[in-house]
Design a protein around this motif. Structure first.
Motif, PDB file in Angstrom:
ATOM      1  N   GLN A  53     -56.704  55.614  -5.492  1.00  0.00           N
ATOM      2  CA  GLN A  53     -55.828  56.806  -4.585  1.00  0.00           C
ATOM      3  C   GLN A  53     -55.169  57.506  -6.011  1.00  0.00           C
ATOM      4  O   GLN A  53     -55.244  58.455  -6.228  1.00  0.00           O
ATOM      5  CB  GLN A  53     -54.863  56.444  -3.616  1.00  0.00           C
ATOM      6  CG  GLN A  53     -54.214  57.837  -3.079  1.00  0.00           C
ATOM      7  CD  GLN A  53     -53.173  57.602  -2.027  1.00  0.00           C
ATOM      8  OE1 GLN A  53     -53.038  56.329  -1.634  1.00  0.00           O
ATOM      9  NE2 GLN A  53     -52.735  58.712  -1.460  1.00  0.00           N
ATOM     10  N   TYR A  54     -54.528  56.488  -6.664  1.00  0.00           N
ATOM     11  CA  TYR A  54     -53.661  56.974  -7.676  1.00  0.00           C
ATOM     12  C   TYR A  54     -54.636  57.623  -9.092  1.00  0.00           C
ATOM     13  O   TYR A  54     -54.687  58.617  -9.486  1.00  0.00           O
ATOM     14  CB  TYR A  54     -52.892  55.890  -8.429  1.00  0.00           C
ATOM     15  CG  TYR A  54     -52.044  56.240  -9.690  1.00  0.00           C
ATOM     16  CD1 TYR A  54     -51.035  57.382  -9.386  1.00  0.00           C
ATOM     17  CD2 TYR A  54     -52.529  55.863 -10.902  1.00  0.00           C
ATOM     18  CE1 TYR A  54     -50.276  57.747 -10.597  1.00  0.00           C
ATOM     19  CE2 TYR A  54     -51.472  56.142 -12.105  1.00  0.00           C
ATOM     20  CZ  TYR A  54     -50.661  57.171 -11.832  1.00  0.00           C
ATOM     21  OH  TYR A  54     -49.874  57.555 -13.089  1.00  0.00           O
ATOM     22  N   ILE A  55     -55.959  56.961  -9.206  1.00  0.00           N
ATOM     23  CA  ILE A  55     -56.733  57.291 -10.131  1.00  0.00           C
ATOM     24  C   ILE A  55     -57.406  58.743  -9.614  1.00  0.00           C
ATOM     25  O   ILE A  55     -57.762  59.569 -10.484  1.00  0.00           O
ATOM     26  CB  ILE A  55     -58.000  56.220 -10.304  1.00  0.00           C
ATOM     27  CG1 ILE A  55     -57.269  55.027 -10.951  1.00  0.00           C
ATOM     28  CG2 ILE A  55     -59.317  56.940 -10.990  1.00  0.00           C
ATOM     29  CD1 ILE A  55     -58.379  53.882 -11.120  1.00  0.00           C
ATOM     30  N   GLN A  56     -57.867  58.734  -8.375  1.00  0.00           N
ATOM     31  CA  GLN A  56     -58.336  60.045  -7.875  1.00  0.00           C
ATOM     32  C   GLN A  56     -57.366  61.150  -7.894  1.00  0.00           C
ATOM     33  O   GLN A  56     -57.603  62.221  -8.231  1.00  0.00           O
ATOM     34  CB  GLN A  56     -58.740  59.917  -6.429  1.00  0.00           C
ATOM     35  CG  GLN A  56     -59.463  61.189  -5.589  1.00  0.00           C
ATOM     36  CD  GLN A  56     -60.610  61.084  -6.197  1.00  0.00           C
ATOM     37  OE1 GLN A  56     -61.295  60.139  -6.685  1.00  0.00           O
ATOM     38  NE2 GLN A  56     -61.063  62.571  -6.621  1.00  0.00           N
ATOM     39  N   GLN A  57     -56.159  60.895  -7.732  1.00  0.00           N
ATOM     40  CA  GLN A  57     -55.127  61.809  -8.023  1.00  0.00           C
ATOM     41  C   GLN A  57     -54.928  62.360  -9.396  1.00  0.00           C
ATOM     42  O   GLN A  57     -54.739  63.521  -9.518  1.00  0.00           O
ATOM     43  CB  GLN A  57     -53.847  61.434  -7.600  1.00  0.00           C
ATOM     44  CG  GLN A  57     -52.545  62.139  -7.551  1.00  0.00           C
ATOM     45  CD  GLN A  57     -51.174  61.654  -7.349  1.00  0.00           C
ATOM     46  OE1 GLN A  57     -51.063  60.568  -7.114  1.00  0.00           O
ATOM     47  NE2 GLN A  57     -50.071  62.575  -7.530  1.00  0.00           N
ATOM     48  N   LEU A  58     -54.995  61.664 -10.277  1.00  0.00           N
ATOM     49  CA  LEU A  58     -55.039  61.639 -11.761  1.00  0.00           C
ATOM     50  C   LEU A  58     -56.189  62.564 -12.271  1.00  0.00           C
ATOM     51  O   LEU A  58     -56.033  63.455 -13.139  1.00  0.00           O
ATOM     52  CB  LEU A  58     -54.976  60.533 -12.621  1.00  0.00           C
ATOM     53  CG  LEU A  58     -53.537  59.647 -12.511  1.00  0.00           C
ATOM     54  CD1 LEU A  58     -53.883  58.343 -13.283  1.00  0.00           C
ATOM     55  CD2 LEU A  58     -52.460  60.500 -13.158  1.00  0.00           C
ATOM     56  N   ALA A  59     -57.350  62.313 -11.455  1.00  0.00           N
ATOM     57  CA  ALA A  59     -58.627  62.966 -11.821  1.00  0.00           C
ATOM     58  C   ALA A  59     -58.591  64.437 -11.402  1.00  0.00           C
ATOM     59  O   ALA A  59     -59.084  65.242 -12.076  1.00  0.00           O
ATOM     60  CB  ALA A  59     -59.920  62.263 -11.374  1.00  0.00           C
ATOM     61  N   ASN A  60     -57.770  64.557 -10.220  1.00  0.00           N
ATOM     62  CA  ASN A  60     -57.833  65.865  -9.708  1.00  0.00           C
ATOM     63  C   ASN A  60     -56.767  66.730 -10.433  1.00  0.00           C
ATOM     64  O   ASN A  60     -56.900  67.982 -10.419  1.00  0.00           O
ATOM     65  CB  ASN A  60     -57.217  65.959  -8.167  1.00  0.00           C
ATOM     66  CG  ASN A  60     -58.145  65.263  -7.400  1.00  0.00           C
ATOM     67  OD1 ASN A  60     -59.442  65.411  -7.527  1.00  0.00           O
ATOM     68  ND2 ASN A  60     -58.172  64.747  -6.040  1.00  0.00           N
ATOM     69  N   ASP A  61     -55.664  66.170 -11.021  1.00  0.00           N
ATOM     70  CA  ASP A  61     -54.452  66.789 -11.788  1.00  0.00           C
ATOM     71  C   ASP A  61     -55.206  67.075 -13.061  1.00  0.00           C
ATOM     72  O   ASP A  61     -54.745  68.204 -13.862  1.00  0.00           O
ATOM     73  CB  ASP A  61     -53.371  65.837 -12.012  1.00  0.00           C
ATOM     74  CG  ASP A  61     -52.915  65.711 -10.734  1.00  0.00           C
ATOM     75  OD1 ASP A  61     -53.068  66.548  -9.859  1.00  0.00           O
ATOM     76  OD2 ASP A  61     -52.012  64.737 -10.786  1.00  0.00           O
ATOM     77  N   ILE A  62     -56.280  66.629 -13.799  1.00  0.00           N
ATOM     78  CA  ILE A  62     -56.944  67.041 -14.936  1.00  0.00           C
ATOM     79  C   ILE A  62     -57.360  68.366 -14.954  1.00  0.00           C
ATOM     80  O   ILE A  62     -58.256  68.830 -13.986  1.00  0.00           O
ATOM     81  CB  ILE A  62     -58.010  65.932 -15.495  1.00  0.00           C
ATOM     82  CG1 ILE A  62     -57.076  64.838 -15.751  1.00  0.00           C
ATOM     83  CG2 ILE A  62     -58.545  66.651 -16.783  1.00  0.00           C
ATOM     84  CD1 ILE A  62     -58.294  63.754 -16.110  1.00  0.00           C
ATOM     85  N   LYS A  63     -56.934  69.326 -15.714  1.00  0.00           N
ATOM     86  CA  LYS A  63     -57.653  70.822 -15.704  1.00  0.00           C
ATOM     87  C   LYS A  63     -58.706  70.783 -16.952  1.00  0.00           C
ATOM     88  O   LYS A  63     -58.421  70.606 -18.014  1.00  0.00           O
ATOM     89  CB  LYS A  63     -56.342  71.728 -16.223  1.00  0.00           C
ATOM     90  CG  LYS A  63     -55.263  71.964 -15.110  1.00  0.00           C
ATOM     91  CD  LYS A  63     -54.199  73.014 -15.238  1.00  0.00           C
ATOM     92  CE  LYS A  63     -53.348  73.047 -14.304  1.00  0.00           C
ATOM     93  NZ  LYS A  63     -52.524  73.729 -14.567  1.00  0.00           N
ATOM     94  N   LEU A  64     -60.084  70.984 -16.500  1.00  0.00           N
ATOM     95  CA  LEU A  64     -60.899  71.104 -17.551  1.00  0.00           C
ATOM     96  C   LEU A  64     -61.090  72.699 -17.805  1.00  0.00           C
ATOM     97  O   LEU A  64     -61.248  73.547 -17.173  1.00  0.00           O
ATOM     98  CB  LEU A  64     -62.171  70.722 -16.862  1.00  0.00           C
ATOM     99  CG  LEU A  64     -62.053  69.164 -16.529  1.00  0.00           C
ATOM    100  CD1 LEU A  64     -63.372  68.733 -16.032  1.00  0.00           C
ATOM    101  CD2 LEU A  64     -61.980  68.290 -17.562  1.00  0.00           C
TER     102      LEU A  64
END
Length: 164
Positions: A152-163
């Protein structure tokens, strides 16, 4: 701004980890360290007392030696030149032997003190290293134990990344 003010959960878990490490160190490490240090302090104090006693004995030997020298000077007028030469030779040898023995005793005491100091430091470093490794292992096992929370933490970090 997130870097300057950590989240409350992160602060809480950091505080809990710190308290756990603090309590473990207090329970298992401080008593052996303090007993080792007090034993070392006692050993050093004993060594210093021995060195002081040896120093006092050397001072007494020196005063006795000086008294013998004064007596030898009084008798010197009565002795022949041959007897004078023999006396001077004996006194000189006694001084050299006393100096050599004193230097040996002091050197041996210093060597023992240094050996015990190094042994205590090595032992202390080894104990602290083992305790640190044990604590780190326990903390890492606890941190890596909850796989769904990690995903869940990894998914949250992936969602927070702005490409861009």
């Amino acid at each position: 701004m997130e870097l300057l003010m950590p989240a409350l959960g992160f602060f809480f878990w950091t505080l809990v980890a710190f308290l756990i490490v603090f309590l473990i160190l207090k329970k298992f490490a401080w008593k052996p360290i303090l007993t080792t240090l007090s034993a070392r302090e006692k050993n050093i104090a004993d060594s210093i007392a021995t060195a002081e006693r040896v120093k006092n004995e050397m001072a007494q030997m020196k005063s006795e030696n000086e008294a013998l020298m004064a007596q030898a000077r009084e008798e010197r007028s009565a002795l022949l030149k041959e007897a004078r030469d023999a006396k001077d030779k004996i006194v000189h040898e006694a001084k050299e032997q006393a100096k050599a023995e004193a230097a040996k005793i002091v050197a041996d005491a210093q060597a023992v003190i240094n050996q015990q100091k190094m042994a205590t430091l090595v032992e202390l470093k080894n104990q602290v290293g083992v305790l640190v490794l044990d604590v780190a292992e326990k903390v890492l096992r606890k941190e890596l134990g909850n796989k769904p929370e990690q995903e869940q933490y990894i998914q949250q970090l992936a969602n927070d990344i702005k490409l861009n």
